[in-house]
Design an enzyme around this catalytic site. Structure first.
Site, PDB file in Angstrom:
ATOM      1  CB  ILE A 156     -29.510  -5.906 -28.767  1.00 43.75           C
ATOM      2  CG1 ILE A 156     -28.429  -4.895 -28.359  1.00 43.75           C
ATOM      3  CG2 ILE A 156     -30.896  -5.391 -28.413  1.00 43.75           C
ATOM      4  CD1 ILE A 156     -28.422  -3.619 -29.174  1.00 43.75           C
ATOM      5  NE  ARG A 236     -28.789   3.330 -37.009  1.00 41.70           N
ATOM      6  CZ  ARG A 236     -28.406   3.131 -35.761  1.00 41.70           C
ATOM      7  NH1 ARG A 236     -29.273   2.645 -34.875  1.00 41.70           N
ATOM      8  NH2 ARG A 236     -27.173   3.413 -35.377  1.00 41.70           N
ATOM      9  CD  GLU A 265     -34.390   8.193 -36.181  1.00 35.80           C
ATOM     10  OE1 GLU A 265     -33.394   8.629 -35.567  1.00 35.80           O
ATOM     11  OE2 GLU A 265     -34.727   6.994 -36.139  1.00 35.80           O
ATOM     12  CG  HIS A 284     -32.614   6.799 -32.562  1.00 36.42           C
ATOM     13  ND1 HIS A 284     -32.231   6.817 -33.874  1.00 36.42           N
ATOM     14  CD2 HIS A 284     -31.835   5.849 -31.971  1.00 36.42           C
ATOM     15  CE1 HIS A 284     -31.273   5.926 -34.085  1.00 36.42           C
ATOM     16  NE2 HIS A 284     -31.017   5.334 -32.927  1.00 36.42           N
TER      17      HIS A 284
END
Length: 346
Positions: A156, A236, A265, A284
């Protein structure tokens, strides 16, 4: 004929149509569950041959209760819901889906980067409240010539590095597991974490959550950052020490943050991060597109099929220590994934 029980421990989708298509073999019984607790997992999964997991806790206690399980696959990249050490000790393959949302997450990180540095969110609120005045967003600095620091340099962040190149950003990265040659090929300089924090105008966090990375960006790192630096997190929440981040924002020792993830979360309605105008928060969602969600679900199911139907190590095996220690063959090709995805996603 041997039959296998596969439990989907929990999911947040409207149905399991992709999983059902991939695992439509008559030898597999797919059991939908919505486990919330350790005891739910033990009660429902004890005699399962395979598990597909989202958030339900697969702790050591759960793994020790599994009587037949050979493979656990996770929706997504992280495997922090699974006790990897316990699974490995028991000879259970653990697999993830590391490549389903590279474009989505790198696009989202870029979106957060542009939003915080161009102050788009507060500017939007000023206009909607009747204030048409660019001076309310001062200062804003030109991106070209500034430095983006990537914490982690896997798939990523490598994609993000490509996407910011036309913006004229210099890119550096911290990742002790990436060979120097890979960084050279990508046109990125590898540095220490201290150097990255001291040098970067924008820090973008992409490290997986492990015991080693929890709180990786903390008080020491924020103290080293420039006062006009921004931090982005699409990995995260616990990779950043949230208390240290809040303190840095309160003291105005950094310029702001763009966060797709937080420590707990969903975020609490009275969380301090919600009070900062220079913090952009998303729920998220960086991983999500219709296409990436379908691909993730298919690939998680294909990891089960690798082991149970074909007797092979799953394509995205995480606990590589099991290679040669369990009765599975090495993969011969990816044709099954290519054809399987094509047929299911049509």
């Amino acid at each position: 004929m041997e039959k296998w029980k596969v439990v989907v421990t929990d999911w947040e989708y409207e149905d399991l149509r992709y999983e059902q298509k991939v695992l439509s073999d008559s030898r597999i019984e797919l059991i939908p569950a919505q486990c919330k607790t350790e005891q739910d997992m033990i009660d429902i999964c004890r005699d399962a041959d395979g598990l597909i997991n989202q958030y339900a806790p697969i702790s050591r206690k759960v793994i020790e209760s599994l009587e037949r399980c050979r493979v656990i696959t996770r929706y997504g990249v992280g495997v922090n819901t699974v006790d990897l050490e316990a699974a490995t000790e028991k000879g259970i393959c653990v697999a993830n889906v590391p490549d389903y949302c590279m474009d989505e997450v790198s696009d989202h990180a870029l979106g957060l980067l542009l939003s915080v540095t161009r102050k788009i969110a507060p500017a939007n609120q000023f206009v909607k409240s009747g204030k048409w005045d660019f001076k309310l967003t001062q200062p804003i600095y030109r991106l070209r010539g500034r430095t983006l620091g990537l914490v982690g340099f896997g798939r990523i962040p490598q994609a993000l590095a490509e996407k910011v190149r036309p913006l004229g950003l210099r890119v550096i990265a911290y990742d002790p597991f990436v060979p120097q040659q890979v960084a050279i090929e990508k046109g990125v300089e590898l540095v220490t974490l201290d150097q990255l924090c001291q040098t970067s105008d924008i820090v973008s966090v992409h490290a997986p959550l492990t015991s080693a990375t929890q709180g990786l960006i903390g008080e020491r790192q924020f103290a080293q950052m420039k006062q006009d630096a921004f931090i982005i997190n699409t990995s995260r929440g616990p990779v950043i020490d949230e208390a240290a981040l809040i303190e840095a924002l309160r003291k105005e020792s950094i310029a702001g943050a763009g966060l797709d993830v937080v420590e707990e979360e969903p975020i609490h309605p009275e969380h301090p991060l919600l009070s900062f105008d220079n913090v952009v928060l998303t729920p998220h969602v960086a991983w999500y597109s219709e296409e990436s969600a379908a691909e993730m679900r298919c690939k998680a199911a294909l990891g089960i099929a690798d082991v149970l139907l074909y007797g092979e190590y799953p394509k995205y095996l995480v606990n590589h220590q099991l290679k040669g220690k369990v009765p599975l063959r090495d993969r011969q090709s990816d044709t099954r994934y290519e054809s399987g995805l094509y047929s299911v996603l049509q």
